[in-house]
Motif scaffolding. Sequence first.
Motif, short mmCIF file in Angstrom:
data_model
loop_
_atom_site.label_atom_id
_atom_site.label_comp_id
_atom_site.label_asym_id
_atom_site.label_seq_id
_atom_site.Cartn_x
_atom_site.Cartn_y
_atom_site.Cartn_z
N UNK A 59 3.35 -4.55 7.94
CA UNK A 59 2.19 -5.06 7.21
C UNK A 59 1.82 -4.06 6.11
N UNK A 60 1.68 -4.56 4.88
CA UNK A 60 1.21 -3.74 3.77
C UNK A 60 -0.07 -4.37 3.24
N UNK A 61 -1.12 -3.56 3.10
CA UNK A 61 -2.42 -3.99 2.63
C UNK A 61 -2.70 -3.37 1.27
N UNK A 62 -3.14 -4.16 0.31
CA UNK A 62 -3.47 -3.63 -1.02
C UNK A 62 -4.64 -4.40 -1.60
N UNK A 66 -1.75 -4.54 -9.05
CA UNK A 66 -0.92 -5.32 -8.13
C UNK A 66 0.33 -5.85 -8.83
N UNK A 67 0.16 -6.37 -10.03
CA UNK A 67 1.32 -6.89 -10.77
C UNK A 67 2.31 -5.77 -11.10
N UNK A 78 -2.98 -9.13 -0.02
CA UNK A 78 -3.44 -8.68 -1.33
C UNK A 78 -4.82 -9.23 -1.66
N UNK A 79 -5.66 -8.40 -2.30
CA UNK A 79 -6.92 -8.87 -2.87
C UNK A 79 -7.33 -7.92 -3.98
N UNK A 92 4.40 -13.58 -9.42
CA UNK A 92 5.02 -12.26 -9.47
C UNK A 92 5.61 -11.91 -8.11
N UNK A 93 4.90 -12.23 -7.05
CA UNK A 93 5.39 -11.95 -5.70
C UNK A 93 6.65 -12.76 -5.38
#
Length: 276
Positions: free
Chosen positions: A208-211, A218-219, A237-238, A251-252
């Motif tokens: 799990x990666x949280x950002x 993020x982009x 992401x948020x 992008x993801x």
Amino acid sequence: MQYLEFKFSCKEPYREILIAELSEVGYDSFLETDEGFDAYIQEDLFDRNSFQQVIDQYYEAASIQVTEGKMPKVNWNEEWEKNYDPIEVGDQVYVRASFHQPRPEFKYEILINPKMSFGTGHHATTFLMLSHQLTIDHAGKRVLDIGSGTGILAIMAHQLGAKEIEAFDIDEWCVENGNENFELNGMNKVRMGMGTVREVKPEGEFDIVLANINKNVLLDEMEVYATLVKSKGHLLLSGFYEHDVLDIAEKAFQFGFVEKEVQTKDDWAALILEKL
């Protein structure tokens, strides 16, 4: 000792950027407002040229307006204690400061003494990220928290049973405050690092990666996130508005992610993505 007070009105996406820039030129306290934020610096540390360089760099893009004034030195802990109320995320998570009474009826209780750092759970993006975390199995998982702030998301991961947690932020004050909050929540073995994801260079893959940062970051860092999330792992992401979801998701997709869920609150959005 007197403090100078600067009341900023600016576009929402630039708040954290401006705060980060101002902290580099001597500002040591910040307070969010409806229009932007207030920034404070000791009078003897204020450098007009450095301040103006920051303003000039973002003036047009952020639609900056500033009102300057003076105020006597204040007890910042006392000030934020007056204005910091506990929050609830559904009926499962209770986020409080150490001076609030516990609520044992909640399954998860997070202690956050934020001082002037961000990430108390009051902002919609933090609330959304906590909500998303509740839907993801963290038990025995390896978790990375990018741009950790007060450390609230890393603490949530710990309480959800994560086996290994790494966290970092670009701001020295956040790192100090985050480590204090880790200790408050029994996370004595977790220490927050400092830097961007490219500077910290986390090793291996994570479940799990949280950002929770902002759209532009993020982009820019999406390709790096793709190398950090293991197959069938999750990227949460948020830090962006509802109308930015499509840009973030597209992008993801370029880096092997698929959208699993999106939530919105007060025009802000948060995504759960899964790595193929």
